[in-house]
Enzyme design. Structure first.
Site, PDB file in Angstrom:
ATOM      1  N   ALA A  64      26.468  -8.171 -26.681  1.00 43.38           N
ATOM      2  CA  ALA A  64      26.959  -7.795 -25.346  1.00 43.38           C
ATOM      3  C   ALA A  64      28.169  -8.673 -25.027  1.00 43.38           C
ATOM      4  O   ALA A  64      28.232  -9.347 -23.991  1.00 43.38           O
ATOM      5  CB  ALA A  64      25.868  -7.918 -24.279  1.00 43.38           C
ATOM      6  N   HIS A 116      32.697 -14.889 -24.974  1.00 44.08           N
ATOM      7  CA  HIS A 116      32.554 -14.762 -26.432  1.00 44.08           C
ATOM      8  C   HIS A 116      33.916 -14.620 -27.100  1.00 44.08           C
ATOM      9  O   HIS A 116      34.146 -15.162 -28.186  1.00 44.08           O
ATOM     10  CB  HIS A 116      31.707 -13.534 -26.785  1.00 44.08           C
ATOM     11  CG  HIS A 116      30.292 -13.585 -26.293  1.00 44.08           C
ATOM     12  ND1 HIS A 116      29.802 -12.701 -25.353  1.00 44.08           N
ATOM     13  CD2 HIS A 116      29.258 -14.387 -26.618  1.00 44.08           C
ATOM     14  CE1 HIS A 116      28.527 -12.966 -25.133  1.00 44.08           C
ATOM     15  NE2 HIS A 116      28.164 -13.987 -25.883  1.00 44.08           N
ATOM     16  N   GLN A 164      13.390 -17.148 -28.563  1.00 40.75           N
ATOM     17  CA  GLN A 164      13.852 -17.976 -27.449  1.00 40.75           C
ATOM     18  C   GLN A 164      13.579 -17.341 -26.086  1.00 40.75           C
ATOM     19  O   GLN A 164      14.006 -17.868 -25.066  1.00 40.75           O
ATOM     20  CB  GLN A 164      15.332 -18.325 -27.611  1.00 40.75           C
ATOM     21  CG  GLN A 164      16.287 -17.161 -27.425  1.00 40.75           C
ATOM     22  CD  GLN A 164      17.709 -17.537 -27.821  1.00 40.75           C
ATOM     23  OE1 GLN A 164      17.994 -17.801 -28.985  1.00 40.75           O
ATOM     24  NE2 GLN A 164      18.613 -17.580 -26.854  1.00 40.75           N
ATOM     25  N   LYS A 191      29.557 -23.423 -21.607  1.00 42.89           N
ATOM     26  CA  LYS A 191      28.779 -22.749 -20.568  1.00 42.89           C
ATOM     27  C   LYS A 191      27.293 -23.099 -20.704  1.00 42.89           C
ATOM     28  O   LYS A 191      26.587 -23.266 -19.715  1.00 42.89           O
ATOM     29  CB  LYS A 191      29.000 -21.240 -20.695  1.00 42.89           C
ATOM     30  CG  LYS A 191      27.906 -20.343 -20.162  1.00 42.89           C
ATOM     31  CD  LYS A 191      28.095 -20.112 -18.688  1.00 42.89           C
ATOM     32  CE  LYS A 191      27.247 -19.016 -18.095  1.00 42.89           C
ATOM     33  NZ  LYS A 191      25.974 -18.724 -18.661  1.00 42.89           N
ATOM     34  N   ASP A 192      26.841 -23.194 -21.963  1.00 42.85           N
ATOM     35  CA  ASP A 192      25.452 -23.581 -22.244  1.00 42.85           C
ATOM     36  C   ASP A 192      25.462 -25.039 -22.699  1.00 42.85           C
ATOM     37  O   ASP A 192      25.283 -25.346 -23.876  1.00 42.85           O
ATOM     38  CB  ASP A 192      24.857 -22.656 -23.296  1.00 42.85           C
ATOM     39  CG  ASP A 192      24.860 -21.208 -22.822  1.00 42.85           C
ATOM     40  OD1 ASP A 192      23.957 -20.844 -22.052  1.00 42.85           O
ATOM     41  OD2 ASP A 192      25.789 -20.457 -23.167  1.00 42.85           O
ATOM     42  N   SER A 208      26.545 -12.334 -20.377  1.00 45.47           N
ATOM     43  CA  SER A 208      25.993 -11.001 -20.666  1.00 45.47           C
ATOM     44  C   SER A 208      25.053 -10.574 -19.546  1.00 45.47           C
ATOM     45  O   SER A 208      24.897  -9.382 -19.270  1.00 45.47           O
ATOM     46  CB  SER A 208      25.241 -11.017 -22.002  1.00 45.47           C
ATOM     47  OG  SER A 208      26.083 -11.497 -23.031  1.00 45.47           O
TER      48      SER A 208
HETATM   49  P1  AMP Z   1      25.064 -15.825 -25.889  1.00 44.12           P
HETATM   50  O1  AMP Z   1      25.488 -14.550 -26.544  1.00 44.12           O
HETATM   51  O2  AMP Z   1      24.934 -15.736 -24.409  1.00 44.12           O
HETATM   52  O3  AMP Z   1      23.877 -16.462 -26.583  1.00 44.12           O
HETATM   53  O4  AMP Z   1      26.272 -16.836 -26.110  1.00 44.12           O
HETATM   54  C1  AMP Z   1      26.833 -17.044 -27.379  1.00 44.12           C
HETATM   55  C2  AMP Z   1      27.820 -18.184 -27.293  1.00 44.12           C
HETATM   56  O5  AMP Z   1      28.833 -17.860 -26.336  1.00 44.12           O
HETATM   57  C3  AMP Z   1      27.196 -19.503 -26.849  1.00 44.12           C
HETATM   58  O6  AMP Z   1      27.774 -20.562 -27.597  1.00 44.12           O
HETATM   59  C4  AMP Z   1      27.587 -19.578 -25.392  1.00 44.12           C
HETATM   60  O7  AMP Z   1      27.679 -20.895 -24.910  1.00 44.12           O
HETATM   61  C5  AMP Z   1      28.954 -18.932 -25.421  1.00 44.12           C
HETATM   62  N1  AMP Z   1      29.316 -18.417 -24.094  1.00 44.12           N
HETATM   63  C6  AMP Z   1      28.627 -17.537 -23.317  1.00 44.12           C
HETATM   64  N2  AMP Z   1      29.251 -17.357 -22.136  1.00 44.12           N
HETATM   65  C7  AMP Z   1      30.349 -18.142 -22.159  1.00 44.12           C
HETATM   66  C8  AMP Z   1      31.408 -18.417 -21.220  1.00 44.12           C
HETATM   67  N3  AMP Z   1      31.457 -17.827 -20.033  1.00 44.12           N
HETATM   68  N4  AMP Z   1      32.376 -19.292 -21.584  1.00 44.12           N
HETATM   69  C9  AMP Z   1      32.337 -19.906 -22.807  1.00 44.12           C
HETATM   70  N5  AMP Z   1      31.374 -19.695 -23.720  1.00 44.12           N
HETATM   71  C10 AMP Z   1      30.397 -18.827 -23.412  1.00 44.12           C
END
Ligand code: AMP
Length: 280
Positions: free
Chosen positions: A30, A35, A62, A151-152, A188
């Protein structure tokens, strides 16, 4: 050209064909602007000789009971177009059965004390699930570098700590948080928000900005300024607001740079955000 593979055998074959050092971007798909920033950073870290690999996997390990595993957005076709546009050589999008052929793994990564606080307190088992899948992805893809978003922030700190403690020899590169023009960190899960909920969700970034603006007055003032913003929005259920050390995620913080982290629920949607206080 971007190659998409679904199984570990296909991945092994495609991995063997990749040129140069591989930079991995682990995601749950997503894909959004956050990303894309990771994909661009990966492309630049890989350089002309290297390759970018993206994993897209909604990791059941998770998600806790009652969380959004079933309704988590899945947009693989659009994601593939974006990965191709950003120059990824390989996308690994396995099924849960492919990643966990024996079902729930008996042996998992223990995130230790840092995995039990903040996000770990409100989402028991979350970081064990994250680190287990990240380690599996590292072993399957064998990258030189992996890119993660700030962000995380707690996840970032834990991945770095896992790499150090378990001698994984992979560089973990950070990418700053990407925000929409109104300040909301892209996620997402933002797709779940109604217009009204989205307006309420803006309180998170507003609270962090208020906290950061009070940095010169010390940690108590930072927390008070952020808390005042959160308290002003009754449509928000705050899980935590904390000022912690960015590497250990524990407080109290001294004069070193800190992370101001917040998690809150807006309707049925749980959002997290954070900002650096002091330092670079
Ligand atoms: P996720 O798909 O949400 O598990 O995120 C995958 C990667 O994208 C992780 O390393 C997150 O920290 C990063 N990520 C998600 N949202 C953001 C954002 N707004 N800014 C920067 N990195 C992000």
């Amino acid at each position: 050209m971007t190659e998409m593979v679904r199984t570990r055998d296909e991945l092994a074959q495609a991995r063997a064909r990749l040129s140069g050092p591989v930079v991995l971007v682990p995601t749950m798909g997503a894909l959004h602007e956050g990303h894309l920033a990771l994909l661009r950073a990966a492309r630049s870290l890989a350089g002309d000789g290297g390759s970018v690999a993206v994993s897209i996997f909604v990791n059941p390990l998770q998600f806790g009971p009652g969380e959004d595993l079933d309704r988590y957005p899945r947009t693989l076709d659009e994601d593939l177009v974006l990965c191709a546009k950003e120059g990824a050589a390989l996308v690994f999008a396995p099924s849960a059965a492919e990643m966990y052929p024996k079902g729930r793994p008996a042996v998992t990564v223990d995130p230790g004390p840092m995995g039990a606080v903040l996000e770990g307190e409100f989402r028991p088992g979350f970081f064990g699930g994250v680190l287990t899948v990240v380690l599996k992805l590292f072993n399957l893809v064998r990258p030189s570098v992996a890119v993660f978003g700030e962000k995380d922030a707690q996840q970032f700190a834990l991945v770095r700590r896992m790499v150090a403690d378990l001698d994984l020899g992979i560089r973990i590169a950070p990418v700053p948080t990407v925000r929409d023009a109104d300040g909301l960190a892209t996620s997402s899960r933002n797709r779940y928000l109604s217009a009204d909920e989205r307006a309420r969700a803006l309180t998170l970034s507003r609270a962090l900005r208020a906290g950061a603006a009070a940095a010169a007055a010390g940690p108590d003032a930072v927390l008070a300024a952020a808390r005042a913003e959160l308290d002003g929005e009754p449509g928000l259920a705050v899980d935590y607001l904390a000022l912690v050390d960015p590497e250990t995620f524990t407080g109290p913080v001294d004069s070193r740079p800190a992370v101001l982290a917040v998690a809150a629920r807006v309707g049925a949607t749980r959002l997290i955000d954070n900002v650096r206080i002091g330092g670079a």
